[in-house]
Motif scaffolding. Structure first.
Motif, PDB file in Angstrom:
ATOM      1  N   GLU A  77       0.826  -1.204   0.000  1.00 18.16           N
ATOM      2  CA  GLU A  77       0.000   0.000   0.000  1.00 18.16           C
ATOM      3  C   GLU A  77       0.866   1.261   0.000  1.00 18.16           C
ATOM      4  OE1 GLU A  77      -3.251   0.264  -0.187  1.00 18.16           O
ATOM      5  OE2 GLU A  77      -3.655  -1.896  -0.223  1.00 18.16           O
ATOM      6  N   LEU A  78       1.932   1.265   0.808  1.00 18.28           N
ATOM      7  CA  LEU A  78       2.808   2.430   0.876  1.00 18.28           C
ATOM      8  C   LEU A  78       3.563   2.636  -0.436  1.00 18.28           C
ATOM      9  CD1 LEU A  78       4.209   1.944   4.483  1.00 18.28           C
ATOM     10  CD2 LEU A  78       2.760   3.823   3.714  1.00 18.28           C
ATOM     11  N   LYS A  79       3.951   1.548  -1.062  1.00 17.70           N
ATOM     12  CA  LYS A  79       4.667   1.629  -2.333  1.00 17.70           C
ATOM     13  C   LYS A  79       3.797   2.262  -3.410  1.00 17.70           C
ATOM     14  CE  LYS A  79       7.100  -1.280  -5.693  1.00 17.70           C
ATOM     15  NZ  LYS A  79       7.501  -2.686  -6.026  1.00 17.70           N
ATOM     16  N   GLU A  80       2.538   1.863  -3.453  1.00 25.41           N
ATOM     17  CA  GLU A  80       1.624   2.410  -4.446  1.00 25.41           C
ATOM     18  C   GLU A  80       1.266   3.856  -4.120  1.00 25.41           C
ATOM     19  OE1 GLU A  80      -2.819   1.423  -6.296  1.00 25.41           O
ATOM     20  OE2 GLU A  80      -1.791  -0.018  -4.989  1.00 25.41           O
ATOM     21  N   LEU A  81       1.103   4.167  -2.838  1.00 26.26           N
ATOM     22  CA  LEU A  81       0.712   5.510  -2.433  1.00 26.26           C
ATOM     23  C   LEU A  81       1.793   6.533  -2.746  1.00 26.26           C
ATOM     24  CD1 LEU A  81      -1.159   7.490  -0.833  1.00 26.26           C
ATOM     25  CD2 LEU A  81       0.069   6.772   1.228  1.00 26.26           C
ATOM     26  N   PHE A 125      21.928   1.782   8.968  1.00 23.86           N
ATOM     27  CA  PHE A 125      21.104   2.560   8.049  1.00 23.86           C
ATOM     28  C   PHE A 125      20.858   3.939   8.655  1.00 23.86           C
ATOM     29  CE2 PHE A 125      16.829   3.828   6.514  1.00 23.86           C
ATOM     30  CZ  PHE A 125      17.126   3.926   5.162  1.00 23.86           C
ATOM     31  N   ILE A 126      21.214   4.975   7.916  1.00 25.22           N
ATOM     32  CA  ILE A 126      20.999   6.357   8.361  1.00 25.22           C
ATOM     33  C   ILE A 126      19.738   6.874   7.669  1.00 25.22           C
ATOM     34  CG2 ILE A 126      21.955   8.680   8.486  1.00 25.22           C
ATOM     35  CD1 ILE A 126      24.741   7.444   8.323  1.00 25.22           C
ATOM     36  N   ALA A 127      18.662   6.995   8.431  1.00 30.75           N
ATOM     37  CA  ALA A 127      17.376   7.385   7.857  1.00 30.75           C
ATOM     38  C   ALA A 127      17.310   8.885   7.639  1.00 30.75           C
ATOM     39  CB  ALA A 127      16.247   6.950   8.774  1.00 30.75           C
ATOM     40  N   THR A 128      16.824   9.285   6.473  1.00 29.94           N
ATOM     41  CA  THR A 128      16.651  10.706   6.165  1.00 29.94           C
ATOM     42  C   THR A 128      15.196  11.071   5.874  1.00 29.94           C
ATOM     43  OG1 THR A 128      17.130  10.262   3.824  1.00 29.94           O
ATOM     44  CG2 THR A 128      18.982  10.917   5.240  1.00 29.94           C
ATOM     45  N   LYS A 129      14.357  10.066   5.627  1.00 30.54           N
ATOM     46  CA  LYS A 129      12.952  10.342   5.326  1.00 30.54           C
ATOM     47  C   LYS A 129      12.094   9.162   5.786  1.00 30.54           C
ATOM     48  CE  LYS A 129       9.819  11.737   1.592  1.00 30.54           C
ATOM     49  NZ  LYS A 129       9.689  12.042   0.145  1.00 30.54           N
ATOM     50  N   LEU A 130      10.946   9.480   6.349  1.00 29.16           N
ATOM     51  CA  LEU A 130      10.001   8.460   6.821  1.00 29.16           C
ATOM     52  C   LEU A 130       8.678   8.667   6.096  1.00 29.16           C
ATOM     53  CD1 LEU A 130       9.330   6.183   8.905  1.00 29.16           C
ATOM     54  CD2 LEU A 130       8.604   7.997  10.464  1.00 29.16           C
ATOM     55  N   TYR A 131       8.257   7.652   5.363  1.00 26.19           N
ATOM     56  CA  TYR A 131       7.007   7.734   4.612  1.00 26.19           C
ATOM     57  C   TYR A 131       5.827   7.378   5.528  1.00 26.19           C
ATOM     58  CZ  TYR A 131       9.713   7.978   0.287  1.00 26.19           C
ATOM     59  OH  TYR A 131      10.578   8.365  -0.714  1.00 26.19           O
ATOM     60  N   GLU A 132       4.827   8.235   5.553  1.00 27.84           N
ATOM     61  CA  GLU A 132       3.661   7.993   6.385  1.00 27.84           C
ATOM     62  C   GLU A 132       2.598   7.241   5.613  1.00 27.84           C
ATOM     63  OE1 GLU A 132       2.169  11.542   8.070  1.00 27.84           O
ATOM     64  OE2 GLU A 132       3.887  11.868   9.388  1.00 27.84           O
ATOM     65  N   GLY A 133       1.852   6.427   6.349  1.00 27.77           N
ATOM     66  CA  GLY A 133       0.769   5.668   5.740  1.00 27.77           C
ATOM     67  C   GLY A 133      -0.534   6.447   5.744  1.00 27.77           C
ATOM     68  N   VAL A 134      -1.544   5.843   5.170  1.00 26.24           N
ATOM     69  CA  VAL A 134      -2.877   6.448   5.133  1.00 26.24           C
ATOM     70  C   VAL A 134      -3.880   5.420   5.655  1.00 26.24           C
ATOM     71  CG1 VAL A 134      -2.386   8.006   3.243  1.00 26.24           C
ATOM     72  CG2 VAL A 134      -3.213   5.710   2.737  1.00 26.24           C
ATOM     73  N   PRO A 135      -4.959   5.894   6.243  1.00 27.86           N
ATOM     74  CA  PRO A 135      -5.967   4.945   6.735  1.00 27.86           C
ATOM     75  C   PRO A 135      -6.777   4.334   5.606  1.00 27.86           C
ATOM     76  CG  PRO A 135      -6.676   7.195   7.131  1.00 27.86           C
ATOM     77  CD  PRO A 135      -5.282   7.280   6.595  1.00 27.86           C
ATOM     78  N   LEU A 136      -7.527   3.322   5.938  1.00 28.32           N
ATOM     79  CA  LEU A 136      -8.437   2.689   4.992  1.00 28.32           C
ATOM     80  C   LEU A 136      -9.591   3.628   4.666  1.00 28.32           C
ATOM     81  CD1 LEU A 136      -8.560  -0.791   6.720  1.00 28.32           C
ATOM     82  CD2 LEU A 136      -7.771  -0.422   4.385  1.00 28.32           C
ATOM     83  N   VAL A 182       8.233   2.538   5.830  1.00 28.92           N
ATOM     84  CA  VAL A 182       9.108   2.669   4.662  1.00 28.92           C
ATOM     85  C   VAL A 182      10.022   3.860   4.939  1.00 28.92           C
ATOM     86  CG1 VAL A 182       9.251   3.226   2.221  1.00 28.92           C
ATOM     87  CG2 VAL A 182       7.489   1.649   3.031  1.00 28.92           C
ATOM     88  N   MET A 183      11.342   3.595   4.901  1.00 31.65           N
ATOM     89  CA  MET A 183      12.334   4.634   5.190  1.00 31.65           C
ATOM     90  C   MET A 183      13.267   4.826   4.010  1.00 31.65           C
ATOM     91  SD  MET A 183      13.560   4.005   9.126  1.00 31.65           S
ATOM     92  CE  MET A 183      12.582   4.573  10.496  1.00 31.65           C
ATOM     93  N   GLU A 184      13.662   6.075   3.818  1.00 27.12           N
ATOM     94  CA  GLU A 184      14.664   6.393   2.807  1.00 27.12           C
ATOM     95  C   GLU A 184      15.913   6.909   3.518  1.00 27.12           C
ATOM     96  OE1 GLU A 184      15.011   9.905  -0.346  1.00 27.12           O
ATOM     97  OE2 GLU A 184      13.406   8.491  -0.882  1.00 27.12           O
ATOM     98  N   GLY A 185      17.091   6.502   3.022  1.00 28.91           N
ATOM     99  CA  GLY A 185      18.331   6.930   3.652  1.00 28.91           C
ATOM    100  C   GLY A 185      19.526   6.284   2.993  1.00 28.91           C
ATOM    101  N   THR A 186      20.643   6.288   3.717  1.00 30.50           N
ATOM    102  CA  THR A 186      21.894   5.739   3.167  1.00 30.50           C
ATOM    103  C   THR A 186      22.304   4.504   3.958  1.00 30.50           C
ATOM    104  OG1 THR A 186      23.166   7.230   4.596  1.00 30.50           O
ATOM    105  CG2 THR A 186      22.676   7.982   2.368  1.00 30.50           C
TER     106      THR A 186
END
Length: 606
Positions: A238-242, A322-333, A311-315
């Motif tokens: 779901e997060l990948k598609e969003l 893993f050094i996280a630089t961005k955190l993707y938030e989810g959405v409700p149903l 889902v985290m983005e980083g290096t």
């Protein structure tokens, strides 16, 4: 006719139980046995126990219709007669006041007892208005008062030697005080219609609901791993598609460019999660479940807890950290879309209360009796009662001071609530708690069983599981008695420049993680069955209203369009607590613009 032809399951159970004790019946007697159970309010086990006693006393090991007639006249009828004359449980093999066949008989018995006591009393000094009753001219207030008085329906002295009311509770001075409000509450009368009209109360997606007890503690590690993996993959998809993510990278492979990882938040030790102990456990498809420490120093805002799918983005230059630089938030149903089958869109009143329903120093259920008075006065359409009903943390339970079984206490309590609110017509919804000492302590929790429920009450009394998604005329209520706010609040870590409070963050996690209990591992006193959790504790839709009671402070909040309420507990130790009430009114079906169905809500002192 054999035992299996008696017309109901009870005849088969009676036959097997009798054979186990070496008793036998002629074929025509099984149907008679099956009729005696509901007639004298006996379960199969209780009736068999009394048949064994009758057989030992009379020497009759082969039960004929003639013998059963003798058993009914000389054994069952005599015991019923004793119960009508106030016989205690010591005089009968069947404990408690359940020997009395009807509620009216119990009222008559207690009225006679009070009349007898009044006949030996004299007026106190200074009281000239009190009349002296004699056995020849009895005068009892119970005969004059309403026969449905809750005080007549429940006698805690039958199961506790110290059933005295709580002094602190009875002396409270803030009864009925409104402590918080939501929506337009100006001019509200806060009275319902007692469930009249086309009121439809049902479990959403009843085909997947838990209907009875199940075997727990039989989970295989491979099955637990499968459940956790499936949850990561489903939310990850779901997060990948969003967020339009092209692909997830494996955790253990070093990369010089920024990568996007999918996984579940965990802690690197058995202690509480902190910013230095966060690990990310990868999914099975991309990372084969490999774990990697996470550095949060580059993240300006985050809110994390164990079990959270992220889902985290980083290096990840070394594959070791893993050094996280961005955190993707989810959405409700999405929200539920009502149909014409869900009934009318008329405004309804709902009352919500959470146990304990007795103070910690008493077993008299006075707070519940006061709540029943509110129900009979305001006649809400639906009353939602969440456990615990017999709290495992109660002083007399912990000190083993009750003189009867937990199950008997609970059944008498249910009997009191159902009988005492019948005149109001209010629909009652009972939800168990992990703190209910008489019930199966596993999450998700199966609903209560109450086979004594009368036919006239079956349409208005509902026993549901914890958690549960309940539909009231198409308005979806998410219900759970588990103190998730406290559990997650003890584990969540956050860093934010905004002024968001912890309650709002946790409630947002519940909706975006799409689960009634997203915390893993669970809180220390919570027994979690992951197989049933995956099937029965996931949010089917985003509820219109989420009831999430807690030991923490009461509130009503709008979180992502969902009205979340913590009604508090009806009692707080030895003092009174709070309950909630709401007005709901959904829009007609096929309306494009959505408006919150909760028009007003309040939390009130009992």
């Amino acid at each position: 006719m054999g035992p299996g032809d008696a017309g109901c399951v009870s005849a088969e159970r009676l036959a097997s139980e009798l054979q186990m004790f070496g008793l036998d019946c002629e074929e025509a007697a099984y149907e008679k046995l099956a009729e005696l159970c509901p007639l004298y309010r006996r379960t199969e086990d209780q009736l068999v126990a009394e048949l064994v006693a009758f057989s030992n006393n009379t020497g009759k090991v082969y039960l004929t219709l003639e013998n059963l007639a003798s058993f009914e006249n000389e054994f069952l009828n005599k015991r019923r007669a004793k119960a009508r004359h106030g016989a205690t449980k010591k005089d009968s093999g069947h404990q408690g006041t359940w020997d009395i066949v009807s509620i009216q008989e119990l009222i008559e018995v207690e009225a006679k007892e009070e009349t007898l006591l009044n006949s030996y009393t004299t007026p106190s000094k200074g009281s000239q208005k009190r009349s002296v009753s004699t056995p020849e001219t009895p005068q009892s207030k119970r005969n004059v008062s309403a026969t449905r008085s809750p005080h007549l329906l429940f006698s805690p002295s039958s199961f506790s030697p110290s059933a005295t009311p709580s002094q602190k509770y009875s002396s409270r001075s803030n009864r009925g005080e409104i402590v918080t409000s939501f929506g337009s509450t100006q001019g509200m009368s806060w009275s319902g219609k007692g469930g009249s009209g086309s009121l439809r109360v049902k479990v959403l997606d009843a085909s997947r609901a838990i209907t009875g007890p199940y075997k727990s503690m039989f989970q295989k590690l491979s099955d637990i791993r499968e459940v956790l993996t499936c949850r990561i993959e489903e939310l990850g998809c779901e997060l990948k598609e969003l967020h339009k993510i092209e692909a997830f990278s494996p955790i253990s492979v070093p990369a010089q460019e920024p990568v996007t990882l999918l996984g579940q938040i965990g802690c690197d030790s058995n202690g509480k999660l902190n910013p230095k102990s966060v690990i990310l456990e990868g999914d099975r498809e991309h990372s084969l479940g490999v774990q990697i420490p996470v550095d949060l120093s580059e993240l300006k805002e985050y809110s994390l807890f164990p079990g959270q799918v992220v889902v985290m983005e980083g290096t990840n230059t070394t594959g070791k950290k893993f050094i996280a630089t961005k955190l993707y938030e989810g959405v409700p149903l999405p929200f539920y879309q009502p149909t014409e089958e869900d009934g009318d869109s008329e405004q309804r009143m709902i009352l919500v209360a959470c146990g304990p329903y007795m103070t910690s120093d008493s077993v008299t259920y006075d707070p519940m009796i006061d709540l029943m008075s509110v129900i009979n006065r305001d006649q809400p359409d639906v009353c939602i009662l969440l456990g615990p009903f017999l709290d495992a943390k109660h002083e007399q339970v912990e000190n083993c001071q009750l003189t009867t079984t937990y199950e008997d206490v609970f059944r008498k309590y249910l009997w009191m609530v159902i009988e005492g609110t019948r005149s109001s017509g209010t629909h009652l919804v009972f939800i168990p708690s992990l703190r209910d000492v008489h019930h199966q302590p596993v999450y998700p929790q199966p609903p209560f069983s109450f086979p004594e429920l009368q036919k006239e009450d079956q349409k208005r009394v509902h026993f549901v599981s914890d958690p549960c998604s309940l539909s009231i005329n198409g308005v979806i209520l998410g219900l759970t008695s588990t103190d998730l706010l406290f559990h997650m609040g003890a584990e969540e870590i956050s860093s934010s420049s905004s002024t968001s409070d912890r309650f709002s963050r946790i409630l947002k996690h519940v909706l975006t993680q799409r689960s009634y209990y997203p915390l893993y591992p669970p809180f220390e006193d919570t027994s979690l069955d992951l197989e049933h959790f995956y099937s029965h504790a996931q949010l089917p839709v985003t509820p219109d209203i989420l009831i999430i009671p807690s030991e923490l402070r009461y509130f009503v909040k709008d979180i992502l369009g969902c009205v979340c309420m913590n009604p508090g507990r009806l009692t707080k130790g030895q003092v009174g607590g709070t309950f909630g009430r709401l007005y709901i009114s959904r829009q007609p079906a096929h309306t494009s613009e959505r408006k919150s169905p909760c028009t007003a809500a309040q939390v009130v002192k009992i």
